[in-house]
Design a protein around this motif. Structure first.
Motif, PDB file in Angstrom:
ATOM      1  N   ILE A  10     -38.419  -8.058 -21.344  1.00 22.09           N
ATOM      2  CA  ILE A  10     -37.984  -7.115 -22.235  1.00 22.09           C
ATOM      3  C   ILE A  10     -37.652  -5.858 -21.569  1.00 22.09           C
ATOM      4  O   ILE A  10     -36.431  -5.161 -21.764  1.00 22.09           O
ATOM      5  CB  ILE A  10     -39.262  -6.962 -23.459  1.00 22.09           C
ATOM      6  N   ALA A  11     -38.572  -5.551 -20.664  1.00 20.74           N
ATOM      7  CA  ALA A  11     -38.139  -4.296 -19.787  1.00 20.74           C
ATOM      8  C   ALA A  11     -36.715  -4.392 -19.041  1.00 20.74           C
ATOM      9  O   ALA A  11     -35.932  -3.651 -18.968  1.00 20.74           O
ATOM     10  CB  ALA A  11     -39.200  -4.117 -18.638  1.00 20.74           C
ATOM     11  N   GLN A  12     -36.368  -5.526 -18.421  1.00 18.26           N
ATOM     12  CA  GLN A  12     -35.180  -5.624 -17.938  1.00 18.26           C
ATOM     13  C   GLN A  12     -34.113  -5.508 -18.975  1.00 18.26           C
ATOM     14  O   GLN A  12     -33.022  -4.933 -18.502  1.00 18.26           O
ATOM     15  CB  GLN A  12     -34.920  -7.144 -17.128  1.00 18.26           C
ATOM     16  N   SER A  13     -34.370  -6.100 -20.107  1.00 16.70           N
ATOM     17  CA  SER A  13     -33.261  -6.216 -21.032  1.00 16.70           C
ATOM     18  C   SER A  13     -32.930  -4.649 -21.606  1.00 16.70           C
ATOM     19  O   SER A  13     -31.904  -4.340 -21.882  1.00 16.70           O
ATOM     20  CB  SER A  13     -33.372  -7.080 -21.843  1.00 16.70           C
ATOM     21  N   GLN A  14     -34.085  -3.964 -21.921  1.00 16.09           N
ATOM     22  CA  GLN A  14     -33.905  -2.507 -22.274  1.00 16.09           C
ATOM     23  C   GLN A  14     -33.099  -1.802 -21.095  1.00 16.09           C
ATOM     24  O   GLN A  14     -32.306  -1.040 -21.567  1.00 16.09           O
ATOM     25  CB  GLN A  14     -35.410  -1.986 -22.362  1.00 16.09           C
ATOM     26  N   PHE A  15     -33.420  -2.152 -20.035  1.00 17.97           N
ATOM     27  CA  PHE A  15     -32.898  -1.398 -18.746  1.00 17.97           C
ATOM     28  C   PHE A  15     -31.096  -1.778 -18.832  1.00 17.97           C
ATOM     29  O   PHE A  15     -30.251  -0.840 -18.805  1.00 17.97           O
ATOM     30  CB  PHE A  15     -33.496  -1.762 -17.442  1.00 17.97           C
ATOM     31  N   ASP A  16     -31.165  -3.117 -18.991  1.00 13.19           N
ATOM     32  CA  ASP A  16     -29.586  -3.538 -19.024  1.00 13.19           C
ATOM     33  C   ASP A  16     -28.890  -2.888 -19.950  1.00 13.19           C
ATOM     34  O   ASP A  16     -27.684  -2.351 -19.727  1.00 13.19           O
ATOM     35  CB  ASP A  16     -29.336  -5.149 -19.129  1.00 13.19           C
ATOM     36  N   TRP A  34     -35.620  -4.779 -10.775  1.00 14.78           N
ATOM     37  CA  TRP A  34     -36.487  -5.177  -9.828  1.00 14.78           C
ATOM     38  C   TRP A  34     -37.406  -4.239  -9.190  1.00 14.78           C
ATOM     39  O   TRP A  34     -36.856  -3.343  -8.668  1.00 14.78           O
ATOM     40  CB  TRP A  34     -36.018  -6.336  -8.881  1.00 14.78           C
ATOM     41  N   PRO A  35     -38.742  -4.459  -8.946  1.00 10.75           N
ATOM     42  CA  PRO A  35     -39.480  -3.569  -8.359  1.00 10.75           C
ATOM     43  C   PRO A  35     -39.017  -3.645  -6.726  1.00 10.75           C
ATOM     44  O   PRO A  35     -38.724  -4.532  -6.251  1.00 10.75           O
ATOM     45  CB  PRO A  35     -41.046  -4.133  -8.471  1.00 10.75           C
ATOM     46  N   ALA A  36     -39.214  -2.217  -6.272  1.00  8.20           N
ATOM     47  CA  ALA A  36     -39.085  -2.267  -4.858  1.00  8.20           C
ATOM     48  C   ALA A  36     -40.106  -3.060  -3.923  1.00  8.20           C
ATOM     49  O   ALA A  36     -39.550  -3.796  -2.874  1.00  8.20           O
ATOM     50  CB  ALA A  36     -39.109  -0.863  -4.376  1.00  8.20           C
ATOM     51  N   PHE A  58     -53.196  -7.608  -7.896  1.00  6.32           N
ATOM     52  CA  PHE A  58     -51.776  -7.049  -7.886  1.00  6.32           C
ATOM     53  C   PHE A  58     -51.381  -5.544  -7.788  1.00  6.32           C
ATOM     54  O   PHE A  58     -52.541  -4.859  -8.203  1.00  6.32           O
ATOM     55  CB  PHE A  58     -50.991  -7.398  -9.396  1.00  6.32           C
ATOM     56  N   ARG A  59     -50.644  -5.112  -6.952  1.00  8.03           N
ATOM     57  CA  ARG A  59     -49.795  -3.935  -7.145  1.00  8.03           C
ATOM     58  C   ARG A  59     -48.518  -4.085  -7.106  1.00  8.03           C
ATOM     59  O   ARG A  59     -47.900  -4.675  -6.269  1.00  8.03           O
ATOM     60  CB  ARG A  59     -50.541  -2.921  -6.147  1.00  8.03           C
ATOM     61  N   VAL A  60     -47.760  -3.375  -8.127  1.00  6.44           N
ATOM     62  CA  VAL A  60     -46.329  -3.493  -7.925  1.00  6.44           C
ATOM     63  C   VAL A  60     -45.714  -1.934  -7.798  1.00  6.44           C
ATOM     64  O   VAL A  60     -46.315  -1.041  -8.714  1.00  6.44           O
ATOM     65  CB  VAL A  60     -45.669  -4.292  -9.253  1.00  6.44           C
ATOM     66  N   GLN A  61     -44.771  -1.661  -6.972  1.00  5.06           N
ATOM     67  CA  GLN A  61     -44.474  -0.580  -6.984  1.00  5.06           C
ATOM     68  C   GLN A  61     -42.726  -0.369  -7.203  1.00  5.06           C
ATOM     69  O   GLN A  61     -42.121  -1.255  -6.509  1.00  5.06           O
ATOM     70  CB  GLN A  61     -44.336   0.085  -5.554  1.00  5.06           C
ATOM     71  N   GLU A  79     -54.049 -10.980 -17.073  1.00  2.00           N
ATOM     72  CA  GLU A  79     -53.217 -10.050 -16.438  1.00  2.00           C
ATOM     73  C   GLU A  79     -52.097 -11.054 -15.737  1.00  2.00           C
ATOM     74  O   GLU A  79     -52.814 -12.143 -15.162  1.00  2.00           O
ATOM     75  CB  GLU A  79     -53.915  -9.296 -15.489  1.00  2.00           C
ATOM     76  N   THR A  80     -50.837 -10.821 -15.758  1.00  3.07           N
ATOM     77  CA  THR A  80     -50.072 -11.263 -14.986  1.00  3.07           C
ATOM     78  C   THR A  80     -48.957 -10.653 -14.115  1.00  3.07           C
ATOM     79  O   THR A  80     -48.862  -9.458 -14.368  1.00  3.07           O
ATOM     80  CB  THR A  80     -49.143 -12.110 -15.922  1.00  3.07           C
ATOM     81  N   ILE A  81     -48.263 -11.249 -13.164  1.00  2.00           N
ATOM     82  CA  ILE A  81     -47.376 -10.564 -12.181  1.00  2.00           C
ATOM     83  C   ILE A  81     -46.477  -9.781 -13.013  1.00  2.00           C
ATOM     84  O   ILE A  81     -45.879  -8.524 -12.807  1.00  2.00           O
ATOM     85  CB  ILE A  81     -47.087 -11.068 -11.162  1.00  2.00           C
ATOM     86  N   ASP A  82     -46.042 -10.441 -14.229  1.00  2.00           N
ATOM     87  CA  ASP A  82     -44.648 -10.114 -15.054  1.00  2.00           C
ATOM     88  C   ASP A  82     -45.342  -8.941 -15.830  1.00  2.00           C
ATOM     89  O   ASP A  82     -44.309  -7.919 -16.079  1.00  2.00           O
ATOM     90  CB  ASP A  82     -44.061 -11.240 -15.718  1.00  2.00           C
ATOM     91  N   THR A  83     -46.385  -8.712 -16.300  1.00  2.00           N
ATOM     92  CA  THR A  83     -47.018  -7.607 -17.089  1.00  2.00           C
ATOM     93  C   THR A  83     -47.041  -6.514 -16.163  1.00  2.00           C
ATOM     94  O   THR A  83     -46.716  -5.477 -16.717  1.00  2.00           O
ATOM     95  CB  THR A  83     -48.202  -7.996 -17.713  1.00  2.00           C
ATOM     96  N   VAL A  84     -47.622  -6.571 -14.970  1.00  2.00           N
ATOM     97  CA  VAL A  84     -47.553  -5.455 -14.048  1.00  2.00           C
ATOM     98  C   VAL A  84     -46.058  -5.028 -13.531  1.00  2.00           C
ATOM     99  O   VAL A  84     -46.044  -3.910 -13.599  1.00  2.00           O
ATOM    100  CB  VAL A  84     -48.476  -5.964 -12.685  1.00  2.00           C
ATOM    101  N   ARG A  85     -45.124  -5.959 -13.482  1.00  2.00           N
ATOM    102  CA  ARG A  85     -43.738  -5.541 -13.101  1.00  2.00           C
ATOM    103  C   ARG A  85     -43.282  -4.683 -14.208  1.00  2.00           C
ATOM    104  O   ARG A  85     -42.646  -3.573 -14.036  1.00  2.00           O
ATOM    105  CB  ARG A  85     -42.787  -6.821 -13.055  1.00  2.00           C
ATOM    106  N   ALA A  86     -43.460  -5.109 -15.533  1.00  4.89           N
ATOM    107  CA  ALA A  86     -42.868  -4.474 -16.804  1.00  4.89           C
ATOM    108  C   ALA A  86     -43.437  -3.006 -16.769  1.00  4.89           C
ATOM    109  O   ALA A  86     -42.957  -1.930 -16.873  1.00  4.89           O
ATOM    110  CB  ALA A  86     -43.209  -5.252 -17.775  1.00  4.89           C
TER     111      ALA A  86
END
Ligand code: NAD
Length: 432
Positions: A10-16, A34-36, A58-61, A79-86
């Motif tokens: 969802i976050a990616q499609s909003q960005f797109d 994508w996260p750095a 997890f930590r996503v920057q 918790e999932t990596i995709d939630t943290v990414r969003a």
């Protein structure tokens, strides 16, 4: 479609969508979709019963073009990596939308914190910092509390970082307790920030706050202070608040014929935001079903509980009087409800603008830590008001200029600021 997508999709499609509106270069889009950097690690903890349990951390920057990464740490069993990414990506946009010099990050651990003893919680917090130490710091990445984490936990984490780095470093974590490096005004910051935004929206729409009624969903940190500020700062009337009752396991709406008294209700509410029903009824409050809040005769709706509360079904119950929806919660409105608001011309204050008072005051906390000089509560709230007012008006200006919906305008302002910072730092070579 959106219902089948996970939070990161969802976050990616909003960005797109906004990247398209801004006509961003394809390479620039690829950087920001994508996260750095992402860190996944295992945290072993010696439990009270002597066994060794290993937790996934997890930590996503996402992006640090505008400043150090900033964002909470969630302790949650799902918790999932995709939630943290969003959430990390949304933090990048939120910090940019309010123009604070921070980037976006988010962290988490797969755990149900209510099942841990205080000692186990402390060991897990310290373990998370031990894994991340090389990539945290006031000039690298500054975590904060989120779902399942508390000011006390930030105190333990800050202490672990300070011990391991050999320097007292309070500004590496925000959301610390007041007296332990925390900022005055942080508790009320998100709710007050939402109401400063509502005040600006009312000016724009020529509404008189004193004649306006608000209906609020939730009665946790955000809703409590939004209800107090709506009455005390704007002089308006709060028709109702609502909450999830942890005892009866259902939601209720609380209203009062003279308007809700947020301070009184706060005095009879537990730490999880459950109002004491008996005491409220004794004080003359009417108690209705949890979804009654949305159909109240009100000019302002403030969903401040959880996501997806205004959806294709519930949106039909909204009164014709509603002119402003101020999203105190994250993601309270579905895409279908958004379409309805656009059609009806209802003015939206999007979540990452409306609830940004929290991260703004976290930024102030870091500034005070770095100066080793602390502001009074009224100084903090005055600065918060300035920031909220300026951000609201920047986004409104974009909405008017581009004839865009406020949510899209907020994304446009935020993404453009991040792209500009990347360009100024020389990350995007060439004439794009
Ligand atoms: P909280 O846990 O303090 O309170 C949540 C409230 O919602 C409680 O009163 C709970 O009873 C109520 N609730 C839960 N389910 C409900 C339902 N079905 N119907 C009615 N009420 C219900 O949380 P909070 O800190 O106030 O956060 C609320 C929202 O705001 C979340 O989306 C959060 O991510 C967002 N937010 C909070 C902050 C902050 O600084 N606290 C900052 C930014 C965004």
């Amino acid at each position: 479609m959106a219902e089948q997508m996970n939070a990161f999709q969802i976050a990616q499609s909003q960005f797109d969508k906004v990247a398209e509106m801004l006509k961003l270069d394809p390479g620039v889009r690829e950087v920001l979709r994508w996260p750095a950097r992402e860190f996944t690690f295992r945290i072993p903890v010696r439990m009270d019963n002597g066994s060794l349990q290993v937790f996934q951390g997890f930590r996503v920057q996402h992006n640090d073009a505008r400043g150090p990464n900033k964002g909470g740490i969630r302790f949650h069993p799902e918790e999932t990596i995709d939630t943290v990414r969003a959430l990390a990506m949304w933090m990048t946009w939120k910090c940019a939308a309010v123009d604070i010099p921070l980037g976006g990050g988010k962290g988490g651990i797969i755990v149900d914190p209510s099942k841990l003893s205080p000692n186990e919680k402390e060991a897990l917090c310290r373990g998370w910092v031990q894994q991340m130490i090389k990539n945290l710091g006031p000039r690298q990445d500054i975590p904060a509390p989120d779902v399942g984490t508390t000011p006390q936990m930030m105190g333990w984490m800050m202490d672990e970082f300070s011990k391991l780095s050999g320097t007292y470093a309070p500004s590496v974590f925000t959301g610390k307790p007041v007296g332990g490096g925390g900022s005055q005004g942080r508790t009320e910051a998100t709710g007050y920030g939402a109401i400063y935004n509502v005040r600006e929206a009312m000016k724009y729409l020529n509404m008189k706050p004193k004649n306006c009624v608000a209906a609020i969903q939730g009665f946790g940190n955000v809703a409590q202070y939004a209800s107090i500020a709506f009455a005390e700062i704007l002089g308006g009337k709060v028709a109702c608040v609502s909450c999830w009752d942890r005892n009866t396991k259902q939601a209720y709406t609380y209203s009062h014929k003279d308007g809700v008294d947020g301070r009184f209700l706060l005095s009879i509410t537990d730490q999880y935001g459950t109002i004491n029903k008996e005491k409220a009824m004794d004080a003359g409050y009417e108690v209705e079903d949890g979804d009654a809040w949305i159909s109240k005769e009100a000019e302002v709706l403030i969903p401040a509980a959880m996501e997806n509360q205004i959806n294709s079904e519930s949106v039909k119950k909204i009164s014709n009087k509603v002119k402003i929806v101020a999203e105190g919660a994250n993601g309270p409105t579905t895409l279908e409800a958004d379409e309805y608001f656009k059609e009806k011309g209802i003015f939206i204050i999007p979540d990452f603008l409306c609830n940004s008072g929290g991260v703004t005051t976290s930024y102030f906390e870091g500034v005070q830590n770095d100066m080793n000089f602390y502001w009074t509560r009224s100084e903090v709230l005055m600065r918060l008001d300035d920031k909220m007012t300026a951000s609201f008006n920047d986004i409104l200006q974009m909405a008017e200029k581009e004839k865009a919906y406020m949510r899209d305008a907020a994304y446009m302002v935020a993404i453009q600021r991040v792209v500009d910072a990347m360009r100024m730092r020389g990350w995007l070579h060439g004439d794009w």
